[in-house]
Scaffold this active site. Sequence first.
Site, PDB file in Angstrom:
ATOM      1  N   LYS A  45       7.064  -3.011   2.802  1.00 49.05           N
ATOM      2  CA  LYS A  45       5.578  -3.119   2.508  1.00 49.05           C
ATOM      3  C   LYS A  45       5.425  -3.764   1.159  1.00 49.05           C
ATOM      4  CE  LYS A  45       3.649   0.684   3.316  1.00 49.05           C
ATOM      5  NZ  LYS A  45       3.215   1.984   3.643  1.00 49.05           N
ATOM      6  N   THR A  65      -6.092   3.040  -0.269  1.00 54.08           N
ATOM      7  CA  THR A  65      -5.315   2.868   1.001  1.00 54.08           C
ATOM      8  C   THR A  65      -6.362   2.329   1.933  1.00 54.08           C
ATOM      9  OG1 THR A  65      -3.633   4.243   0.334  1.00 54.08           O
ATOM     10  CG2 THR A  65      -3.854   3.675   2.855  1.00 54.08           C
ATOM     11  N   ASN A  90      -7.150  11.657   3.236  1.00 58.84           N
ATOM     12  CA  ASN A  90      -7.329  10.496   2.307  1.00 58.84           C
ATOM     13  C   ASN A  90      -7.449   9.133   2.974  1.00 58.84           C
ATOM     14  OD1 ASN A  90      -6.194   8.158   0.475  1.00 58.84           O
ATOM     15  ND2 ASN A  90      -6.607   9.617  -0.774  1.00 58.84           N
ATOM     16  N   LYS A 131      10.879   7.140  -0.830  1.00 57.79           N
ATOM     17  CA  LYS A 131       9.861   8.151  -0.251  1.00 57.79           C
ATOM     18  C   LYS A 131      10.366   9.569  -0.635  1.00 57.79           C
ATOM     19  CE  LYS A 131       5.845   8.181   1.985  1.00 57.79           C
ATOM     20  NZ  LYS A 131       4.935   7.063   1.926  1.00 57.79           N
ATOM     21  N   LYS A 150       9.506   2.777  -5.073  1.00 57.99           N
ATOM     22  CA  LYS A 150       8.053   2.985  -5.314  1.00 57.99           C
ATOM     23  C   LYS A 150       8.006   3.746  -3.959  1.00 57.99           C
ATOM     24  CE  LYS A 150       3.993   3.461  -7.408  1.00 57.99           C
ATOM     25  NZ  LYS A 150       3.722   4.740  -7.260  1.00 57.99           N
ATOM     26  N   SER A 191      -1.544   1.390  -6.759  1.00 60.80           N
ATOM     27  CA  SER A 191      -0.441   2.206  -7.790  1.00 60.80           C
ATOM     28  C   SER A 191       0.062   1.153  -8.227  1.00 60.80           C
ATOM     29  CB  SER A 191       0.580   2.942  -6.451  1.00 60.80           C
ATOM     30  OG  SER A 191      -0.001   3.924  -6.232  1.00 60.80           O
TER      31      SER A 191
HETATM   32  P1  NAD Z   1      -3.702  13.596   3.978  1.00 55.96           P
HETATM   33  O1  NAD Z   1      -2.969  14.567   3.740  1.00 55.96           O
HETATM   34  O2  NAD Z   1      -4.754  13.185   3.071  1.00 55.96           O
HETATM   35  O3  NAD Z   1      -4.458  13.476   5.470  1.00 55.96           O
HETATM   36  C1  NAD Z   1      -3.648  13.773   6.418  1.00 55.96           C
HETATM   37  C2  NAD Z   1      -4.881  13.950   7.559  1.00 55.96           C
HETATM   38  O4  NAD Z   1      -3.922  13.855   8.924  1.00 55.96           O
HETATM   39  C3  NAD Z   1      -5.142  15.534   7.399  1.00 55.96           C
HETATM   40  O5  NAD Z   1      -6.736  15.394   7.703  1.00 55.96           O
HETATM   41  C4  NAD Z   1      -4.605  16.195   8.671  1.00 55.96           C
HETATM   42  O6  NAD Z   1      -5.722  17.214   9.338  1.00 55.96           O
HETATM   43  C5  NAD Z   1      -4.563  15.067   9.657  1.00 55.96           C
HETATM   44  N1  NAD Z   1      -3.437  15.654  10.619  1.00 55.96           N
HETATM   45  C6  NAD Z   1      -2.177  16.157  10.389  1.00 55.96           C
HETATM   46  N2  NAD Z   1      -1.500  16.390  11.574  1.00 55.96           N
HETATM   47  C7  NAD Z   1      -2.510  15.690  12.611  1.00 55.96           C
HETATM   48  C8  NAD Z   1      -2.367  15.626  14.118  1.00 55.96           C
HETATM   49  N3  NAD Z   1      -1.480  16.117  14.763  1.00 55.96           N
HETATM   50  N4  NAD Z   1      -3.467  15.051  14.816  1.00 55.96           N
HETATM   51  C9  NAD Z   1      -4.553  14.648  14.041  1.00 55.96           C
HETATM   52  N5  NAD Z   1      -4.589  14.755  12.579  1.00 55.96           N
HETATM   53  C10 NAD Z   1      -3.773  15.211  11.899  1.00 55.96           C
HETATM   54  O7  NAD Z   1      -2.599  12.169   4.214  1.00 55.96           O
HETATM   55  P2  NAD Z   1      -2.753  10.805   3.756  1.00 55.96           P
HETATM   56  O8  NAD Z   1      -2.447  10.505   2.435  1.00 55.96           O
HETATM   57  O9  NAD Z   1      -4.185  10.329   4.261  1.00 55.96           O
HETATM   58  O10 NAD Z   1      -1.878  10.162   4.638  1.00 55.96           O
HETATM   59  C11 NAD Z   1      -2.054   9.694   6.286  1.00 55.96           C
HETATM   60  C12 NAD Z   1      -1.065   8.733   6.603  1.00 55.96           C
HETATM   61  O11 NAD Z   1      -1.395   7.544   5.820  1.00 55.96           O
HETATM   62  C13 NAD Z   1       0.283   8.994   6.414  1.00 55.96           C
HETATM   63  O12 NAD Z   1       0.937   8.485   7.503  1.00 55.96           O
HETATM   64  C14 NAD Z   1       0.639   8.416   5.099  1.00 55.96           C
HETATM   65  O13 NAD Z   1       2.113   7.994   4.900  1.00 55.96           O
HETATM   66  C15 NAD Z   1      -0.082   7.079   5.282  1.00 55.96           C
HETATM   67  N6  NAD Z   1      -0.225   6.412   3.871  1.00 55.96           N
HETATM   68  C16 NAD Z   1      -0.981   7.029   3.093  1.00 55.96           C
HETATM   69  C17 NAD Z   1      -1.239   6.557   1.775  1.00 55.96           C
HETATM   70  C18 NAD Z   1      -1.839   7.103   0.546  1.00 55.96           C
HETATM   71  O14 NAD Z   1      -2.202   6.356  -0.395  1.00 55.96           O
HETATM   72  N7  NAD Z   1      -2.394   8.362   0.656  1.00 55.96           N
HETATM   73  C19 NAD Z   1      -0.829   5.306   1.528  1.00 55.96           C
HETATM   74  C20 NAD Z   1      -0.193   4.546   2.624  1.00 55.96           C
HETATM   75  C21 NAD Z   1      -0.018   5.265   3.880  1.00 55.96           C
END
Ligand code: NAD
Length: 420
Positions: free
Chosen positions: A93, A189, A220, A105, A69, A348
Site C-alpha cells: 500500500k 480512510t 471508522n 501491523k 507503518k 497518517s
Molecule cells: P472499526 O473498529 O472502527 O470498525 C469495524 C466495524 O466492523 C464495526 O462497526 C464492527 O461492528 C464491524 N464488524 C466487525 N465484524 C463484523 C462482521 N462480521 N460483519 C459486519 N460487520 C462487522 O474498524 P475500522 O478502522 O473501520 O476498520 C475496518 C476495516 O478497515 C479493517 O479491515 C481495517 O484494517 C481497515 N482499514 C482501516 C483503516 C483506518 O484508518 N481505521 C485504514 C485502512 C484500512
Amino acid sequence: MGKSTIYENVLTQINNAADILNLDGQVRELLHEPMRTLTVSIPVKMDDESIHVFKGFRCQHNDVLGPTKGGIRFHPQVCEDEVKALAAWMTFKCSLVGIPYGGAKGGVLVNPKELSRNELEKLSRGFIQAISPIIGPDKDIPAPDVYTDAQVMSWFMDEFSKLKGVNTPGLVTGKPVVLGGSFGRHSATARGVMYITIEAAKAIDLDLNGATVAVQGFGNAGSFSAKFLHEQGCKIVAANDSKGGIYCKDGFNPVDAAKHKEETGSLKGFQGCDDISNEDLLTMDVDILIPAALENQITEDNAENIKARMIIEAANGPTTPEADEILFKREIMIVPDILANAGGVTVSYFEWVQNLANYYWSKDEVDRKLEEIMVEAFEKVYNTHIDMGVNMRVAAFIVAIKRLTEAMKARGWVYNDHKY
Ligand code: NAD
C-alpha cells in the site's frame, strides 16, 4: 484441500503480479517473508484484582522504503497469520501511493468491549511498553485499526514518551488534534475511499448521483465512507455491523444511522429500515458494495451471487484470491484494499510529517494533498489494468512491486540487473 490462510492469500496476490513481471527469485523471497514478528505477553491487573495475561504481536514486513507503518488491532480473532498478512499489505500500500514507509501491523487478542475503560488503558500502555524496543518515529509507527481509536493512540504516545523521557508525538498517528493529530486523519480512510469511488465510477460509466450502496461494517472506515458517498449523491440502502444489518430501499441518512448506533450500540432497529443478514447485504442488488469490516468476506462461496457493479475494498483483505478470479470473469470491478483504503496511511504520513516539523496544516491542505495522491494512484493502477489486461488487484501489486524492486536495487539488496 483446506482453505488457505490469510497470509497464503497474500502470497498468492504477490505471486500473481510477480509472475506477470517475470520477477526474479530474490525480490520475491524478500517480499514473501516478514523481516520480524515480535510476540508479547501483557499482564494486566483487572478491576476485580485478578491478573489476566493478554497475547499480542507486532510484525514488520519490509522496510526498504522507510520506517515501517501500520495499525494496531484489538480483536478476539487476532493471530500471527493475520498480523503478518496485514503488515505485508501495508508494504504494498505504501509503495503504491508513493509514501516513504515500509509495512507493519500489530494486534492484541482481546474483546475490548468486555473491558472497562481502566482495563483498556492498562492493556494499551502494557502493549506499547512490550513492543517499545522495536518501535519509534524513525523505526516503526503504529496507528489505529479495528477497535482502536484516538484515545488508545493517546495512551500509546503518552506511555512511550514517559518511558523514553522525551515527548514523542511522532511515535503514533491517529492521535487527537490536541496531541498533534492531523486535521482530517479521523475520516481519512473513508475520504480516500470516496476519491477512489469517484474515479472508479467514471471508469465504468456509473453516475454516482442516485447510485445505490451497501456497506459492510459501520465503524471508522464504513460509516464515514457511507457519509461521504451520501454527500456525493449516492443512496445508502444497506449497512451492518457485528450485531446485524439494516436495509431501506429508498436509502437512509448514514449520519443519523451512526447516531442511532452510538446511542443504542448497534444499527439494528434504525427507524424506517428492515433487518438483513450479512449474506443478504453482500449479495444485494446495488451499484456499489463497500466491505469495511474484516478479511475473507467475499469468497468462492458467494462470489457468483454478488450483484454489485463494483466493489471498493475499504477493509483489508475482504476478498479471497478464488473470489477475485470469479469476479474478474464476471466483469465486476474490484478496487483493491491497497489502493481503496490507502487514504488512512496517507494522512497518517501527513500527521507524522507535521509532528517531525512541528508545523501544522489546515484541513483543506490535508484534503487537497490526499485527493492528489489518491487520484494519481488510481490512474496508475487503472492504466496498468487496461494496458496489461490484468485485474485491478494484480495491477496494483505490479505498480507497488516495481517501486519496491527499484528501492531494493538502489540499496544493494538485489543486483542491479535484476529483472522485473
Ligand atoms: P472499526 O473498529 O472502527 O470498525 C469495524 C466495524 O466492523 C464495526 O462497526 C464492527 O461492528 C464491524 N464488524 C466487525 N465484524 C463484523 C462482521 N462480521 N460483519 C459486519 N460487520 C462487522 O474498524 P475500522 O478502522 O473501520 O476498520 C475496518 C476495516 O478497515 C479493517 O479491515 C481495517 O484494517 C481497515 N482499514 C482501516 C483503516 C483506518 O484508518 N481505521 C485504514 C485502512 C484500512
